[in-house]
Design an enzyme around this catalytic site. Structure first.
Site, PDB file in Angstrom:
ATOM      1  N   SER A  38       0.788  -1.237   0.000  1.00  0.00           N
ATOM      2  CA  SER A  38       0.000   0.000   0.000  1.00  0.00           C
ATOM      3  C   SER A  38       0.813   1.275   0.000  1.00  0.00           C
ATOM      4  O   SER A  38       0.243   2.362  -0.117  1.00  0.00           O
ATOM      5  CB  SER A  38      -0.932   0.015   1.215  1.00  0.00           C
ATOM      6  N   TYR A  57     -10.940   2.411   5.435  1.00  0.00           N
ATOM      7  CA  TYR A  57      -9.816   2.128   4.530  1.00  0.00           C
ATOM      8  C   TYR A  57     -10.239   1.101   3.486  1.00  0.00           C
ATOM      9  O   TYR A  57     -10.624  -0.018   3.813  1.00  0.00           O
ATOM     10  CB  TYR A  57      -8.638   1.597   5.337  1.00  0.00           C
ATOM     11  N   SER A  58     -10.157   1.511   2.226  1.00  0.00           N
ATOM     12  CA  SER A  58     -10.621   0.643   1.144  1.00  0.00           C
ATOM     13  C   SER A  58      -9.664   0.707  -0.031  1.00  0.00           C
ATOM     14  O   SER A  58      -9.424   1.778  -0.595  1.00  0.00           O
ATOM     15  CB  SER A  58     -12.022   1.056   0.683  1.00  0.00           C
ATOM     16  N   ASN A  59      -9.135  -0.433  -0.423  1.00  0.00           N
ATOM     17  CA  ASN A  59      -8.264  -0.488  -1.589  1.00  0.00           C
ATOM     18  C   ASN A  59      -8.994  -0.105  -2.868  1.00  0.00           C
ATOM     19  O   ASN A  59      -8.374   0.353  -3.826  1.00  0.00           O
ATOM     20  CB  ASN A  59      -7.679  -1.897  -1.711  1.00  0.00           C
ATOM     21  N   GLY A  71       2.745  -0.893   4.062  1.00  0.00           N
ATOM     22  CA  GLY A  71       2.331  -1.643   2.894  1.00  0.00           C
ATOM     23  C   GLY A  71       2.475  -3.123   3.153  1.00  0.00           C
ATOM     24  O   GLY A  71       3.509  -3.577   3.642  1.00  0.00           O
TER      25      GLY A  71
END
Length: 392
Positions: A122, A212-214, A345
């Site tokens: 991330s 939190y969202s990819n 990440g």
């Protein structure tokens, strides 16, 4: 959580790239090894902070069961010449201050070397957010644009509506969009469109609240392509990677192998997952990099080399996300009261953490070659050892 130095990792789950780490099953524990600092790799005498971080690094092996861990710190001091000025029409402004830079490298266990390439998960989001903010500085988009203005009709379904969702909401994780990796567990290669469609089968998770969202950053990658005509990878290469000389950093696309040199990467159960299709993450976590490159990137970003002052202030403004997240960066207040900025990440087989002072003069990047670290207290302890003032 978020001057170049390698950070310690928080425990993480197998779900890809989430900011809040979750403990998970870990691979077999190797024999404990002491942190080492090679004189050939350190360009300045060891400091109290170096000694403190070196002392914590082996604990990742004994408590976190990581096969190997490494950190690289960077500190800039002194200056020569005058700061440059940012030109909104260009991606990167003229050269800024010339500084004296010292670095410190340490590793514990076997299987990691300073020059290794690894998957940065991330941390990709900081690159994507920087490109979007550069486009805003060039007046090619506005952060208050709706998603629908750039990707008409794409975000519809289960109560999700791109006509009311802004780019700012995507950048700050306040869109409410479901994280597609909850369904895929971060192991299924997808096209961006497939990832978004998976997210749209779920109702929004409270638009306006931090979640939190990819999926947010997959959409931002699609917006970059729509605005520029080039992929997010090509834009990041042109605007960030090439100008900063990040020779170990790349967006691999569908390439499953890592560039040389590299070590091995291990899943939580000890399975070798060095070969991995980066499309499990895409614009939310595809990046491959090195310790030195990540230190250099965050030093340049926070030092004002990549964004004009107004846009950098927006990046660091956490009010939209209720103090938890800016835009591709998040703050972490340490036990001593010092706040550092950066990102973590994780992707199957790799956990990375970068943190820096707000001016970018001091940076630490840390990595382990496995998905998870079991002890959640190790990362804040490492950051405190590096960034908190030391008393004699």
């Amino acid at each position: 959580m978020p001057p170049l130095r390698t950070l310690l990792a928080v425990p993480v789950s197998l779900a890809l790239l989430a900011v809040a780490p979750v403990a998970s099953t870990t691979p077999p524990t190797p024999a404990p090894a002491a942190a080492t600092t090679s004189p050939a790799l350190a360009t300045a005498p060891a400091t109290d902070a170096d000694a403190a971080t070196d002392a914590i690094l082996p604990l990742l092996l004994t408590q976190g069961h990581a096969p190997a861990a490494a950190l690289l710190t960077r500190e800039e001091s002194g200056s020569a010449g005058q700061p440059g000025t940012f030109e909104a029409s260009s991606a990167v402004g003229p050269s800024v201050q010339t500084r004296t830079v010292s670095t410190h490298y340490a590793q514990a266990g076997q299987g990691i070397a300073r020059a290794d390439h690894f998957r940065a998960g991330s941390i990709t989001k900081t690159f994507i957010a920087t490109v979007v903010l550069q486009l805003a500085a060039e007046h090619r988009l506005s952060l208050d644009d709706t998603v629908d203005q750039h990707l008409p009709g794409l975000v519809r379904g289960a109560g999700n509506d791109g006509r009311t969702m802004t780019l700012r909401a995507l950048l700050t994780h306040t869109s409410g969009l479901n994280d597609f990796t909850i369904d895929t567990k971060g192991v299924v290669p997808l096209s961006p469109l497939q990832a978004v469609r998976i997210a749209l089968t779920h109702p929004p998770a409270g638009p306006g609240r931090y979640y939190y969202s990819n999926t947010d950053y997959v959409l931002l990658g699609m917006v970059i392509q729509q605005v520029t005509g080039d992929s997010y990878a090509a834009e990041a290469e042109r605007r960030i990677i090439a100008p900063l000389g990040l020779t170990g950093t790349s967006f691999p696309g569908s390439r499953i192998s890592l560039p040389s040199p590299h070590g091995r990467a291990y899943a939580a159960d000890g399975t070798d997952v060095t070969e991995l299709d980066p499309r499990v993450a895409g614009a939310a976590g595809e990046l491959v990099s090195t310790l030195a490159d990540l230190d250099r990137f965050y030093a340049a970003l926070l030092g004002g080399e990549l964004l004009p002052p107004r846009r950098l202030r927006e990046m660091l403004d956490t009010r939209t996300a209720h103090g938890l997240y800016g835009m591709g960066l998040f703050p972490e207040k340490l036990s001593c009261g010092v706040t550092v900025w950066g990102h973590n990440g994780r992707i199957n087989g790799s956990y990375v953490r970068t943190a820096a002072t707000v001016d970018g003069r001091r940076v630490l990047t840390f990595r382990v070659n496995t998905t998870a670290i079991a002890d959640p207290d190790l990362e804040p302890a490492l950051l405190a050892a590096e960034f908190c003032p030391r008393t004699s």
